[in-house]
Design a protein around this motif. Structure first.
Motif, PDB file in Angstrom:
ATOM      1  N   ILE A   1       0.840  -1.198   0.000  1.00  0.00           N
ATOM      2  CA  ILE A   1       0.000   0.000   0.000  1.00  0.00           C
ATOM      3  C   ILE A   1       0.877   1.251   0.000  1.00  0.00           C
ATOM      4  O   ILE A   1       0.613   2.212  -0.740  1.00  0.00           O
ATOM      5  N   GLY A   2       1.932   1.227   0.793  1.00  0.00           N
ATOM      6  CA  GLY A   2       2.822   2.389   0.824  1.00  0.00           C
ATOM      7  C   GLY A   2       3.424   2.664  -0.535  1.00  0.00           C
ATOM      8  O   GLY A   2       3.438   3.813  -1.010  1.00  0.00           O
TER       9      GLY A   2
ATOM     10  N   GLY B   1       6.288  13.406  -2.276  1.00  0.00           N
ATOM     11  CA  GLY B   1       5.417  12.252  -2.466  1.00  0.00           C
ATOM     12  C   GLY B   1       5.743  11.154  -1.464  1.00  0.00           C
ATOM     13  O   GLY B   1       4.867  10.551  -0.846  1.00  0.00           O
ATOM     14  N   PHE B   2       7.032  10.953  -1.311  1.00  0.00           N
ATOM     15  CA  PHE B   2       7.521   9.940  -0.382  1.00  0.00           C
ATOM     16  C   PHE B   2       7.069  10.261   1.039  1.00  0.00           C
ATOM     17  O   PHE B   2       6.519   9.421   1.750  1.00  0.00           O
ATOM     18  N   LEU B   3       7.250  11.517   1.430  1.00  0.00           N
ATOM     19  CA  LEU B   3       6.873  11.925   2.791  1.00  0.00           C
ATOM     20  C   LEU B   3       5.380  11.757   3.022  1.00  0.00           C
ATOM     21  O   LEU B   3       4.946  11.250   4.059  1.00  0.00           O
ATOM     22  N   ILE B   4       4.592  12.198   2.027  1.00  0.00           N
ATOM     23  CA  ILE B   4       3.139  12.088   2.187  1.00  0.00           C
ATOM     24  C   ILE B   4       2.735  10.623   2.323  1.00  0.00           C
ATOM     25  O   ILE B   4       1.913  10.252   3.171  1.00  0.00           O
ATOM     26  N   ALA B   5       3.359   9.771   1.479  1.00  0.00           N
ATOM     27  CA  ALA B   5       3.020   8.353   1.536  1.00  0.00           C
ATOM     28  C   ALA B   5       3.340   7.786   2.906  1.00  0.00           C
ATOM     29  O   ALA B   5       2.542   7.024   3.479  1.00  0.00           O
TER      30      ALA B   5
ATOM     31  N   TRP C   1       1.350   6.463  -6.938  1.00  0.00           N
ATOM     32  CA  TRP C   1       0.174   7.188  -7.415  1.00  0.00           C
ATOM     33  C   TRP C   1       0.377   8.695  -7.276  1.00  0.00           C
ATOM     34  O   TRP C   1       0.067   9.463  -8.184  1.00  0.00           O
ATOM     35  N   LEU C   2       0.934   9.102  -6.128  1.00  0.00           N
ATOM     36  CA  LEU C   2       1.191  10.531  -5.929  1.00  0.00           C
ATOM     37  C   LEU C   2       2.161  11.043  -6.981  1.00  0.00           C
ATOM     38  O   LEU C   2       2.011  12.146  -7.513  1.00  0.00           O
TER      39      LEU C   2
END
Lengths: 356, 297
Positions: B47-48, B66-70, B54-55
């Motif tokens: 999921i991560g 994107g990485f941080l948000i994920a 996707w981001l």
């Protein structure tokens, strides 16, 4: 006094004999016999599709019962039931191709699977609970790998042909006749399991589940019964798998993956751990769930929901998701399964209108 | 040459092994804190990685953000899973708890397949150089980064459990829930947080693996590979998980070496950790560093 037609609420059984009857009351026995007779006349008018569903419930139900004996009655987790199911199918196909009559091959396949199950159950003598679950997970992968590799036995990636079921020269492989074959095996195995649970061995299994330290002090040989539970469970799985192989006429390693094992676990959880009829209820649920999904998706086709979610393409995933969801929801809201719910429904009518 | 291949495989083994170690650590973290065996650990990776992918592809967010948000999303996700699904099962038998995580696992795996398809999707290129030469061996940049990240995570874990307040609270909870509670530690918070951290760190591992192999449902296989690693190391030892991960990574690649050079069996690579698992369970079920359960009556 042993068998009454009705039983008062609460547990009023006063003798061991009364506690150990196969059927709780005469009425339940009549119901069971009536159900079997009803099923016997079913092939006369049911469609092929309905019959195939019933046959599916039959062979899966036998295997699920095996898993329930292992998980529900002796309290050990197995995440590799599908490979034992598969082993039974391959063994029966192999034996039948060697010239053993099919009915005999099915039983022998059960015995073979028992031996394999005992080998993989050996860790059960030493480890329990979680560790055992992980050991069976390893069994799942090792045996799956073995099926692909052992071409002499399973036909490797191509799979093995299983000859049709014949008895005394009569071909019984059409759905109509095979239904009776499966029904016979279901009745025999379910009666066998009920009887097992009335015996010393069955009570020992339950004792091991409930409190293994006390059981050991009472003189129950833990290692023996834990391994034995594996053997019995594999026997049932093998019979179920063999019936499947001769029904489809073909056995392949595809589909024997971990998801199938989880489906078996799902059946017994939904039906009710430690309940023999529960195994059958759970199987019925699990067989009908994909059908219901397909039916629902068909009914919704063309609607806005369908367009947004692409139900048709996603139907396989939707089914898997529903299996997972059913397991989670049952564990949270109805941990004792359908069998428990069924008991409550019966109790409701018995006590009506005073449902205290 | 053979030695060249051997060295390459050993290096691969170490790199993959550290990743197994990280995922194993996450697994052990949950097990230690909340006594739950998480069969859905692989799905956290999955999921991560999908969220990050996707981001990056749908919203064109720079990789770092994107990485941080994920990772942040996975933190919340892990806590939510604990809160909604695992909390009602506290005190239930171990079978129920195992089964519910298995249910979660197939649910999310199917959901991810449905949402993103079954094909592996490559991450947009992040590094300008694809491969780096280390001592004469070709190593993917992403793998180098992964090793760096893994070691950083391990160091972070060590610091967290040794010095931070929450880490100490977690260790206390793992030691004894009642004692921890009587000292004013919120056991519920600890449970939720352990799931959150575990999910977030797993997501980091998922993104790293996804950068190399592409994101696909094969990522969830990590969640199964983690079992040999943690059993080898001992289920309740974070250090053991790292060692176990390294051993399993090496074992896999050495298995592949022996297989390709001598045995020619086929996929020994995938199956050898499970043989090792059975053997360990037979001879030393509590692993190298695990605490032995002693039962008194």
């Amino acid at each position: 006094m042993a068998i009454d037609t009705m039983r008062a609420c609460g547990d009023y059984r006063t003798s061991y004999a009364a506690d150990q009857t196969i059927f709780a009351t005469r009425l339940t026995m009549l119901f069971c016999v009536a159900a079997v007779i009803l099923l016997c006349v079913l092939p006369l008018f049911a469609s092929r599709y309905t019959l195939s569903l019933f046959i599916q419930m039959g062979y899966l139900g036998i295997a699920a019962l095996g898993l329930n004996i292992l998980v529900g009655f002796s309290g050990q987790i197995s995440i590799g039931h599908a490979v034992f199911f598969g082993f039974g199918g391959f063994a029966s196909a192999y034996l039948a191709n060697q010239g053993v009559p099919v009915p005999l091959a099915i039983v022998l396949a059960g015995v073979w699977t028992t031996v394999v199950g005992l080998i993989f159950g050996l860790p059960a003598a030493r480890v329990k609970g979680l560790y055992l679950a992980i050991a069976t997970l390893a069994a799942q992968f090792i045996l799956q790998d073995f099926f692909v590799r052992a071409e002499w036995f399973t036909g490797g990636t191509h799979g093995a042909m299983a000859p049709p079921f014949t008895l005394f020269g009569y071909d019984l492989s059409s759905d109509q006749y095979y239904f009776y074959v499966v029904l016979f095996f279901v009745v025999v195995t379910y009666l066998g399991a009920t009887n097992l649970m009335r015996s010393r061995d069955g009570r020992a299994l339950i004792a091991v589940r409930d409190h293994y330290l006390s059981a050991e002090m009472m003189g129950v040989n833990l290692a023996k019964y834990r391994t034995m539970a594996f053997g019995i469970s594999s026997f049932y799985a093998g019979i179920g798998g063999a019936l499947y192989a001769h029904y489809v006429g073909f056995m392949s390693v595809e589909g024997l993956d971990i998801l199938f094992s989880i489906q078996f676990l799902g059946m017994i959880i939904i039906g009710g751990l430690g309940s023999i009829m529960g195994s059958l209820m759970g199987t019925v649920f699990m067989v009908l769930l994909p059908e219901a999904t397909g039916w629902l998706a068909g009914a919704l086709s063309g609607s806005a929901l369908d367009q947004a979610l692409h139900l048709k393409d996603g139907i396989t995933y939707l089914r898997e998701m529903l299996i997972g969801l059913a397991i989670i929801l049952f564990l949270i809201f109805e941990p004792d399964g359908l069998a428990h719910r069924w008991k409550q429904i019966k109790a409701y009518w018995k006590l009506y209108p005073f449902s205290y | 040459m053979e030695t060249q291949l051997l060295f390459q495989l050993i290096l691969n083994g170490l790199i993959v092994g550290t990743l197994y170690g990280v995922v194993g650590m996450c697994f052990v973290l949950i097990y230690k804190a909340s006594q739950v065996v998480n069969f859905a650990q692989g799905e956290f990776l999955l999921i991560g990685a999908w969220t990050c992918w996707w981001l990056l592809t749908a919203w064109n967010i720079p990789f770092f953000w994107g990485f941080l948000i994920a990772v942040a999303f996975m933190m919340v996700f892990g806590m939510a899973v604990q809160l909604v699904v695992l909390r009602p099962l506290i005190g239930e038998p171990i079978i129920s708890v195992i089964m519910v995580t298995i249910g979660l696992s197939i649910f999310f795996q199917a959901l991810m397949k449905w949402m993103f398809g079954t094909f592996a999707q490559p991450f947009p290129p992040i590094f300008t150089v694809d491969k780096v030469n280390v001592l004469g061996l070709q190593v993917q940049t992403a793998y180098l980064l992964s090793t760096g990240v893994s070691v950083a995570i391990m160091a972070g874990f060590a610091w967290f459990f040794k010095y931070s307040r929450m880490g100490l609270a977690m260790r206390a909870t793992a030691f004894s829930q009642q004692v921890a509670q009587s000292l004013g530690i919120s056991v519920r918070q600890v449970f939720a947080l352990s799931w959150g951290i575990s999910a977030a760190v797993s997501a980091v591992a998922g993104v790293v693996v996804g950068m190399v192999n592409g994101v696909s449902s094969a990522l969830s296989y990590f969640g199964i590979k983690v079992f040999p690693a943690v059993i080898l190391g001992g289920l309740d030892s974070i250090f053991g998980a790292v060692v176990g991960g390294l051993i399993v990574g090496l074992l896999e690649n050495l298995g592949q070496f022996v297989d390709s050079q001598y045995l020619k069996w086929g996929n020994l690579y995938e199956i050898i950790p499970f043989y090792a698992l059975i053997i360990i369970l037979m001879i030393k079920p509590y692993g190298l560093f695990g605490t032995r359960d002693i039962e008194r009556v």
